[in-house]
Design a protein around this motif. Structure first.
Motif, short mmCIF file in Angstrom:
data_model
loop_
_atom_site.label_atom_id
_atom_site.label_comp_id
_atom_site.label_asym_id
_atom_site.label_seq_id
_atom_site.Cartn_x
_atom_site.Cartn_y
_atom_site.Cartn_z
N PRO A 94 91.77 55.12 52.29
CA PRO A 94 91.03 55.70 53.42
C PRO A 94 90.99 54.81 54.66
O PRO A 94 90.85 55.31 55.77
N GLY A 95 91.09 53.50 54.49
CA GLY A 95 91.07 52.59 55.64
C GLY A 95 89.74 52.60 56.38
O GLY A 95 89.71 52.49 57.62
N TRP A 96 88.64 52.72 55.65
CA TRP A 96 87.33 52.78 56.30
C TRP A 96 86.95 51.47 56.99
O TRP A 96 86.49 51.45 58.11
N TYR A 97 87.16 50.37 56.28
CA TYR A 97 86.74 49.08 56.84
C TYR A 97 87.83 48.51 57.71
O TYR A 97 88.94 48.21 57.25
N GLN A 98 87.52 48.38 59.00
CA GLN A 98 88.46 47.83 59.98
C GLN A 98 87.79 46.66 60.69
O GLN A 98 86.99 46.84 61.62
N PRO A 99 88.03 45.43 60.25
CA PRO A 99 87.38 44.27 60.86
C PRO A 99 87.64 44.19 62.36
O PRO A 99 88.74 44.54 62.83
N VAL A 100 86.66 43.72 63.09
CA VAL A 100 86.81 43.56 64.53
C VAL A 100 87.39 42.17 64.82
O VAL A 100 87.26 41.26 64.00
N PRO A 101 88.02 41.99 65.95
CA PRO A 101 88.61 40.67 66.28
C PRO A 101 87.57 39.71 66.86
O PRO A 101 87.75 39.16 67.94
N ARG A 102 86.48 39.52 66.12
CA ARG A 102 85.41 38.62 66.57
C ARG A 102 84.80 37.91 65.38
O ARG A 102 84.69 38.47 64.28
N GLY A 103 84.36 36.67 65.59
CA GLY A 103 83.64 35.93 64.56
C GLY A 103 84.43 35.80 63.28
O GLY A 103 85.66 35.72 63.27
N LEU A 104 83.70 35.79 62.16
CA LEU A 104 84.33 35.61 60.86
C LEU A 104 85.29 36.74 60.53
O LEU A 104 86.24 36.55 59.76
#
Length: 434
Positions: free
Chosen positions: A403-413
Motif C-alpha cells: 500500500p505504501g502508506w508510510y512515506q517518511p518526510v525529508p526532515r529530522g530522523l
C-alpha cells in the motif's frame, strides 16, 4: 422617612447607556456601517429572521431591540435558560393578539442554543407562517447548536468583540452622559479596557464599580493602583467548553505545527490565564507530538509525556512551566505527519477492504495439528538473516499489493528512516532477481 421599598431602582449603567438608534451603537461596523448587511436590512423597511452570533457583551440584545424599534414591532423577549414550551406558547398567543390589533411582533430568544431540539422545532411553524419575526442570540456556533430547519430560515450575523478604541469611546460616553463627576487617568482607562477584554457590558460594570469605590474612598482621580486595590479584577473572557475554547486550542495546535514558538506560547498562556484545564492542555500537547512531529524527532513524544507527568506531579502553577517548555520544543522540532497520515490511510483501507487471511507462514503453531497444517512453515527468522532482514519475505495478506502508506518526510530522523527503507526495498528487489 422615605420607604425603601417604594424607591425606584436605579438602572445599571449598561442599561442606562443602551443605544436608542443604530447610529449610537459602538462597534460592529462590519454589520451596521454604511452599505453593510444589517444597515441595509434596516433601510429596506422589511425585517427578517436572524441569528446574532458572538461573545457576551457585544450588542446582540441591543441590535434585537433596535430592530423592533426601527420597524415599530412589538418586542417579546425570552431567555432559553428560563423558558420552555409554555413560555413559547404564551408568546405566540400574545403575537396573535398583536396581529389582531394590526401590530407585528419580533420574538427574541436569548441563548437560543440552550433550547433543545423539540423547543427549537416548536418555533418553526410560527416563523414560517410569519406570525413572528424571529431573532436568536447565541454565543455558540449556530451550525452545531441550532436545528438546520430553523437555521435555514434565519440569516446568521457574526458579531465581533469590541476593539480597545471602541471600549475607550464607551468609557467616554459613560463619563459624558451619566458619570460626569468620575475622573479617570488615561492609564486607569487602559486598565479597565484591558480587563473588559472586548466585552462592553463587563467594561460598564467595571466603570460602575469604580465609581462606587471612588465615592466611598473620597478619591478625586482614579489611578491604576487604586483600581488594583479597590476592585476584584476577574480573569479574562474564556469559555471553557464553547467556541472560544476550541478556537484557541486550534490556534495553539496550528502555531506548534507552524513552528512558531512565540505564538504557541501566547495561546498556551492565554488559555491558562483564562482558566483552561491544564490537564486537558497537557493531553493535547502529547497529541501534537505524535500527530505533527512523529518519527522526525522521537524526543518530542518523550518531552511531551514528561511534561504531562511533571504537571501531574507539581500541579499549577509550577507544572505549567513544563507544559510551556514542551510547547517550545514541539514548535522548533522537525515536523512530520507521515505516521499520522499512514495510520489514517490504513484505517480507511481496513474499513472498506475484505477480511483477508493471515498468510500460513506467519501463523503461530502451538499445537501438532497446526504444524501439520503448515502453520509457520517456511517462516524466515529475521535475526538469522544478513542485516537482520529477510529480503524478499512477504508479510501482507496474499494478493494484497504494497500500500505504501508510510512515506517518511525529508526532515529530522525520517531522513535516515527513508534511506533505510530504500535500502531494504533494494534488497527485496535483488532477492527477487535471484
Amino acid at each position: 422617612m422615605a420607604d425603601l421599598f417604594d424607591a425606584a431602582p436605579t438602572a445599571p449603567l449598561a442599561e442606562a447607556l443602551r443605544p436608542s438608534t443604530l447610529d449610537e451603537v459602538i462597534g460592529q461596523s462590519h454589520l451596521i456601517g454604511p452599505g453593510k448587511p444589517l444597515r441595509l436590512a434596516f433601510e429596506s423597511g422589511k425585517p427578517h429572521s436572524m441569528i446574532l452570533w458572538g461573545p457576551p457583551g457585544v450588542g446582540k440584545t441591543t441590535l434585537a431591540r433596535l430592530t423592533a424599534t426601527a420597524f415599530g414591532y412589538e418586542f417579546i423577549a425570552l431567555s432559553a435558560v428560563f423558558s420552555g414550551v409554555k413560555e413559547i406558547r404564551a408568546s405566540m398567543e400574545r403575537a396573535e393578539h398583536n396581529l389582531a390589533l394590526g401590530k407585528k411582533t419580533i420574538l427574541f430568544v436569548d441563548e437560543i442554543h440552550r433550547f433543545n431540539k423539540s423547543q427549537q422545532d416548536g418555533l418553526l411553524p410560527f416563523v414560517e407562517s410569519g406570525l413572528v419575526t424571529f431573532i436568536g442570540a447565541t454565543t455558540e456556533n449556530p451550525s452545531f447548536e441550532v436545528n438546520s430547519a430553523l437555521l435555514s430560515r434565519a440569516q446568521v450575523y457574526v458579531l465581533q468583540v469590541l476593539t480597545d478604541d471602541e471600549l475607550r469611546l464607551l468609557v467616554q460616553r459613560a463619563q459624558d452622559k451619566v458619570l460626569t463627576h468620575l475622573k479617570l487617568e488615561d492609564a486607569a482607562i487602559d486598565t479597565l479596557v484591558g480587563y473588559a477584554d472586548g466585552d462592553a457590558r463587563r467594561l460598564l460594570n467595571l466603570v460602575e464599580q469604580t465609581d462606587t469605590a471612588a465615592r466611598a474612598a473620597g478619591v478625586d482621580l482614579v489611578t491604576p493602583d487604586f483600581l488594583q486595590n479597590a476592585l476584584t479584577l476577574n480573569a479574562r473572557r474564556f469559555d471553557k467548553g464553547g467556541d472560544n475554547f476550541y478556537d484557541q486550542i486550534s490556534a495553539l495546535h496550528k502555531s506548534v505545527r507552524g513552528s512558531h514558538p512565540d505564538a504557541a506560547l501566547y495561546w498556551l498562556t492565554r488559555m491558562l490565564d483564562g482558566g483552561a484545564d491544564a490537564k486537558y492542555l497537557s493531553r493535547r500537547i502529547v497529541r501534537m507530538a505524535w500527530e505533527d512531529i512523529g518519527l522526525a524527532d522521537p524526543r518530542a513524544m518523550q518531552i511531551a509525556n514528561d511534561a504531562a507527568s511533571t504537571f501531574e506531579r507539581l500541579g499549577s502553577p509550577e507544572g505549567e512551566l513544563a507544559l510551556a517548555q514542551a510547547v517550545i520544543y514541539l514548535s522548533i522540532a522537525p515536523k512530520s505527519n507521515a505516521g499520522y497520515m499512514a495510520y489514517n490511510q490504513a484505517r480507511a483501507s481496513i474499513k472498506k477492504d475484505k477480511s483477508r487471511e493471515v498468510p500460513v507462514h506467519l501463523r503461530n503453531a502451538p499445537t501438532k495439528l497446526m504444524k501439520e497444517l503448515g502453520y509457520g512453515h517456511e517462516y524466515r527468522y529475521a535475526h538469522d538473516e544478513p542485516e537482520a532482514y529477510a529480503a524478499g519475505e512477504t508479510y501482507l495478506p496474499e494478493g494484497m499489493p504494497e500500500p505504501g502508506w508510510y512515506q517518511p518526510v525529508p526532515r529530522g530522523l525520517e531522513l535516515k528512516i527513508a534511506d533505510k527503507l530504500a535500502r531494504l526495498r533494494q534488497m527485496d528487489e535483488d532477492a527477487g532477481d535471484d
